[in-house]
Write a protein that holds these residues in place. Structure first.
Motif, PDB file in Angstrom:
ATOM      1  N   LEU A   3       0.942  -1.355  -0.085  1.00 29.59           N
ATOM      2  CA  LEU A   3       0.399  -0.041   0.268  1.00 29.59           C
ATOM      3  C   LEU A   3       0.615   1.616  -0.141  1.00 29.59           C
ATOM      4  N   GLN A   4       0.289   1.935  -1.064  1.00 26.84           N
ATOM      5  CA  GLN A   4       1.288   3.940  -0.658  1.00 26.84           C
ATOM      6  C   GLN A   4       0.290   4.748  -1.092  1.00 26.84           C
ATOM      7  N   ALA A   5       0.570   5.537   0.242  1.00 26.50           N
ATOM      8  CA  ALA A   5       0.201   6.396   0.166  1.00 26.50           C
ATOM      9  C   ALA A   5      -0.100   7.689   0.225  1.00 26.50           C
ATOM     10  N   SER A   6      -1.045   8.750  -0.397  1.00 28.36           N
ATOM     11  CA  SER A   6      -0.257  10.505  -0.885  1.00 28.36           C
ATOM     12  C   SER A   6      -1.465  11.101  -0.724  1.00 28.36           C
ATOM     13  N   GLY A   7      -1.032  12.411  -0.501  1.00 30.97           N
ATOM     14  CA  GLY A   7      -1.763  13.057  -0.140  1.00 30.97           C
ATOM     15  C   GLY A   7      -1.743  14.601   0.304  1.00 30.97           C
ATOM     16  N   GLY A   8      -1.703  13.915   1.618  1.00 30.44           N
ATOM     17  CA  GLY A   8      -0.845  14.810   2.314  1.00 30.44           C
ATOM     18  C   GLY A   8      -0.366  15.844   2.960  1.00 30.44           C
ATOM     19  N   GLY A   9      -0.932  17.242   3.815  1.00 29.22           N
ATOM     20  CA  GLY A   9      -0.175  18.041   3.334  1.00 29.22           C
ATOM     21  C   GLY A   9      -0.101  19.401   4.531  1.00 29.22           C
ATOM     22  N   LEU A  10      -0.582  20.513   4.370  1.00 29.66           N
ATOM     23  CA  LEU A  10      -0.642  21.441   5.064  1.00 29.66           C
ATOM     24  C   LEU A  10      -1.131  22.590   5.056  1.00 29.66           C
ATOM     25  N   VAL A  11      -2.612  22.064   5.666  1.00 31.43           N
ATOM     26  CA  VAL A  11      -4.077  22.520   5.013  1.00 31.43           C
ATOM     27  C   VAL A  11      -4.268  24.007   5.932  1.00 31.43           C
ATOM     28  N   GLN A  12      -5.122  24.580   5.978  1.00 35.29           N
ATOM     29  CA  GLN A  12      -5.965  25.766   6.575  1.00 35.29           C
ATOM     30  C   GLN A  12      -6.727  25.123   7.441  1.00 35.29           C
ATOM     31  N   PRO A  13      -7.168  25.965   8.966  1.00 32.71           N
ATOM     32  CA  PRO A  13      -8.475  24.934   9.043  1.00 32.71           C
ATOM     33  C   PRO A  13     -10.132  25.708   7.968  1.00 32.71           C
ATOM     34  N   GLY A  14     -10.275  24.482   8.280  1.00 27.54           N
ATOM     35  CA  GLY A  14     -12.139  24.933   6.921  1.00 27.54           C
ATOM     36  C   GLY A  14     -11.657  24.646   5.475  1.00 27.54           C
ATOM     37  N   GLY A  15     -10.081  23.710   4.942  1.00 26.86           N
ATOM     38  CA  GLY A  15      -9.793  23.149   4.445  1.00 26.86           C
ATOM     39  C   GLY A  15      -9.904  22.012   3.382  1.00 26.86           C
ATOM     40  N   SER A  16     -10.150  21.497   2.533  1.00 30.44           N
ATOM     41  CA  SER A  16      -9.918  20.447   1.974  1.00 30.44           C
ATOM     42  C   SER A  16      -8.766  19.352   1.586  1.00 30.44           C
ATOM     43  N   LEU A  17      -8.978  18.136   1.903  1.00 32.61           N
ATOM     44  CA  LEU A  17      -7.431  17.679   1.372  1.00 32.61           C
ATOM     45  C   LEU A  17      -8.204  16.482   0.602  1.00 32.61           C
ATOM     46  N   LYS A  18      -7.555  15.637  -0.215  1.00 32.38           N
ATOM     47  CA  LYS A  18      -7.587  14.233  -0.620  1.00 32.38           C
ATOM     48  C   LYS A  18      -6.890  13.735  -1.163  1.00 32.38           C
ATOM     49  N   LEU A  19      -6.686  12.030   0.068  1.00 32.07           N
ATOM     50  CA  LEU A  19      -5.897  11.388   0.548  1.00 32.07           C
ATOM     51  C   LEU A  19      -5.529   9.830  -0.752  1.00 32.07           C
ATOM     52  N   SER A  20      -5.023   9.923  -0.991  1.00 36.41           N
ATOM     53  CA  SER A  20      -5.017   8.084  -2.136  1.00 36.41           C
ATOM     54  C   SER A  20      -4.152   7.396  -1.232  1.00 36.41           C
ATOM     55  N   CYS A  21      -4.234   5.785  -1.602  1.00 44.19           N
ATOM     56  CA  CYS A  21      -3.634   4.746  -0.822  1.00 44.19           C
ATOM     57  C   CYS A  21      -3.873   3.735  -2.616  1.00 44.19           C
TER      58      CYS A  21
END
Length: 115
Positions: A3-21
């Protein structure tokens, strides 16, 4: 199963991210996939799961309505869409795959929610 996870990072409160695996190897043996997270000084906790047959999903109450788990079977990829992020969502996020022979973990991806 790898399994290879990706997509993390720094985001401001209220923001969005999408992680992939991305999964590889004996993917035919996977029954359920999921996302877990571990905040500093805390135990690893379940965030969401999805079954490979039927794509039934489960999301813990603390992220319900903000996070969504999904998968693309053609790409052998698991996703975690995260909206309305809060500082308490800051953690290392791990993808997980469960088979009849055991469970497998990705390497983790850091999500930091901060202004």
């Amino acid at each position: 199963v790898q399994l290879q996870a990706s997509g993390g990072g720094l985001v401001q409160p209220g923001g969005s991210l999408k992680l992939s695996c991305a999964a590889s190897g004996s993917i035919f043996s996977i029954n359920t996939q999921g996302w877990y997270r571990q905040a500093p000084g805390k135990e690893r906790e379940l965030v969401a799961t999805i079954t490979n047959v039927g794509s039934y999903t489960y999301v813990v109450d603390s992220v319900k309505g903000r996070f969504a788990i999904s998968r693309n079977s053609a790409k052998n990829t698991l996703y975690l869409g995260m909206n309305s992020l809060k500082p308490e969502d800051t953690a290392v996020y791990y993808c997980n795959a469960q088979t009849n022979d055991g469970q497998y973990w990705g390497q983790g991806t850091q999500v930091t929610v901060s202004s």
